[in-house]
Design an enzyme around this catalytic site. Structure first.
Site: not given
Ligand SMILES: [Zn+2]
Length: 502
Positions: A17, A20, A125, A128, A143, A146, A295, A298
């Site tokens: 994502h 990274h 967890c 984790c 957790c 999570h 907002k 375009k």
């Protein structure tokens, strides 16, 4: 001089994502800049693959941890060329050579007397892969990240004597004020150290996807130890038949996000000290990119999807936006409307138009040949003068101030635009008595454009490369304003940053 720069290694139990991409682009900008300075650069990224989260995810999917890691690691590897990252190596912690080297280093930590056997009891967890302290517990022992019930676990573990390194760490921070930047992150790490360090769990039983302790193979190393060591192990095998450790260690800079500060700024140097290995020279901690509610844009909708931006506008536009919009080191909001605003006003207008009109004027008035002339003091001097920009950018990037360095370059882009308006080459071209003045103006413009483009090259390598080719510039080093002589052939090119179509 050697310059070894790293990104964090990315955990394979997730899709790549924007976060990274952000860490990787930051490291890439610095790697490219240091190559421009003629440094011997080694730039590394990779994936973190061991541990229970990967094993559990694989189980859910009905594949082996290895299969899951192979598939997801490839996604991160593929991300690098998409964002124009120029890494020299991609490490995987499942690499056999990494595993062997981790065991070798940890055996030294063991032999030096920095580990012991004990019992650990706490709230764990599995997602984790981490035990939670009392202050980290969510309501009803869950957790907080999570929102799943934690497991009360009591295990025989090996422990790392982190507590015995408190004084050494405090001394390290005192002797090297720039060990962690920015300053407020350094202070955060130092405060954590000063409040008193607890020993940390080094291994766990009953887990198979990880690195076994060489002295107790029934226990597998806690994934963080194995992961942190990637920065060191890679050098021993990144180039076949060659050990790069002496050439590049200690690392010049680790780039990382604030959520992994404690592991890097406290445990990592202590672990290296325990193994008798030099600590890295510096680490830079960046903030989070927040998706601001703004907002609609375009064409990009409400959420900034980095892969959509890359597909439609190119990786350079994304790279520019992230480091222009959010001051590197701080948290900051990003949004599609903000992206489009900067794309249009800064990349397309400020920079793209400067390039187009400058090339067009040299083409029209001087047949595409850079005139021989002196640089105009009008554009060379002063606070925002082109003469001082290269030194300013070097100094800022030495302090890992990526946004400030970009701002320093951009002030010169704007200065050149003002210069065009003030000097009015189109009027000079009508007056035969102004031939020499026009030569000086055109030379200063094209030379200024060359300088800002070379300095922008680490940020926007693809478009800057295209423009430098059009400017007849083969070198990619840090430029000196006024150092290139006239005579080079330049050519017009299509807009570097075409207008957005909605
Ligand atoms: Zn969790």
């Amino acid at each position: 001089m050697s310059y070894f720069i790293t990104t964090p290694i990315y955990y394979v139990n997730a899709e790549p994502h924007l976060g990274h991409a952000y860490s990787s682009i930051a490291a890439d900008i610095l790697a490219r800049h240091m190559r421009q300075r003629g440094e011997d650069v080694f730039f590394q990224t990779g994936t973190d693959e061991h541990g229970e989260p990967t094993a559990l995810a694989a189980e859910r999917e009905g594949v082996t941890p290895r299969e899951l890691a192979d598939r997801n690691s490839a996604r991160f590897r593929d991300l690098m060329p998409k964002i124009n990252a120029s890494n020299d190596f991609f490490i995987r912690t499942s690499d056999q050579q990494h595993v062997a080297k981790v065991q070798e280093v940890m055996q030294r930590v063991h032999d030096n007397g920095h580990v012991y056997e004990g019992v650990y009891e706490g709230w764990y967890c599995p997602r984790c892969a981490d035990f939670k302290t009392e202050s980290e517990l969510g309501p009803g022992n869950t957790c907080a990240i999570h929102e799943i019930p934690l497991e009360r676990q009591r295990e025989e573990n090996w422990f790392f004597r982190l507590s015995t390194f408190q004084a050494d760490l405090e001394r390290l921070y005192e002797e090297r004020p720039g060990f962690v930047v920015p300053d407020f992150r350094r202070n955060e790490a130092l405060a954590f150290i000063r409040q008193g360090l607890q020993d940390v769990s080094l291994s766990r039983p009953n887990i198979s996807w990880g690195v076994p302790l060489p002295w107790d193979p029934g226990q597998v190393m806690y994934v963080w130890f194995d992961a942190l060591l990637n920065y060191y192990t890679s050098l021993s095998y990144a180039r076949e038949g060659e050990d790069l450790t002496a050439r590049y260690w200690p690392a010049s800079l680790h780039v990382l996000a604030k959520d992994i500060l404690k592991f890097h700024a406290v445990i990592w140097p202590a672990l290296l000290m325990a193994a008798g290995i030099e600590v890295p020279r510096r680490m830079v901690i960046h903030g989070f990119l927040l998706m601001g509610e703004k907002k609609m844009s375009k064409s990009l909708g409400n959420v900034l999807d980095p892969f959509e931006v890359i597909e439609r506008f190119g990786a350079d536009a994304l790279r520019f936006y992230l480091f222009r919009e959010v001051s590197f080191g701080q948290d900051g909001s990003i949004a599609p409307s903000g992206f489009e605003g900067r794309y249009e006003t800064e990349l397309a207008n400020d920079f793209g138009n400067l390039a187009s009109r400058t090339l067009a004027m040299v083409d029209r008035y001087r047949d595409g040949t850079v005139p021989t002339a002196e640089a105009d003091p009008e554009v060379a001097g002063g606070d925002d003068g082109l003469a001082g920009v290269a030194a300013e950018v070097r100094e800022l990037l030495d302090r890992v101030e990526l946004t400030q360095a970009l701002d320093a370059i951009w002030r010169r882009v704007r200065r050149l635009n003002r210069y065009v308006e003030e000097a009015r080459p189109w009027d000079l071209a009508k007056d035969e008595g102004q031939t020499e003045r026009l030569d000086g103006v055109l030379y200063s413009l094209i030379e200024g454009l060359r300088v800002v483009t070379l300095l922008l090259f680490p940020y926007i390598p693809e478009t800057a490369g295209t423009l430098l080719d059009a400017l007849g510039e083969d070198e990619r080093g840090v430029p000196e304003f006024g150092s290139r002589e006239g005579g080079a052939a330049v050519e017009r090119i299509p807009p570097l940053f075409p207008k957005i179509e909605s």
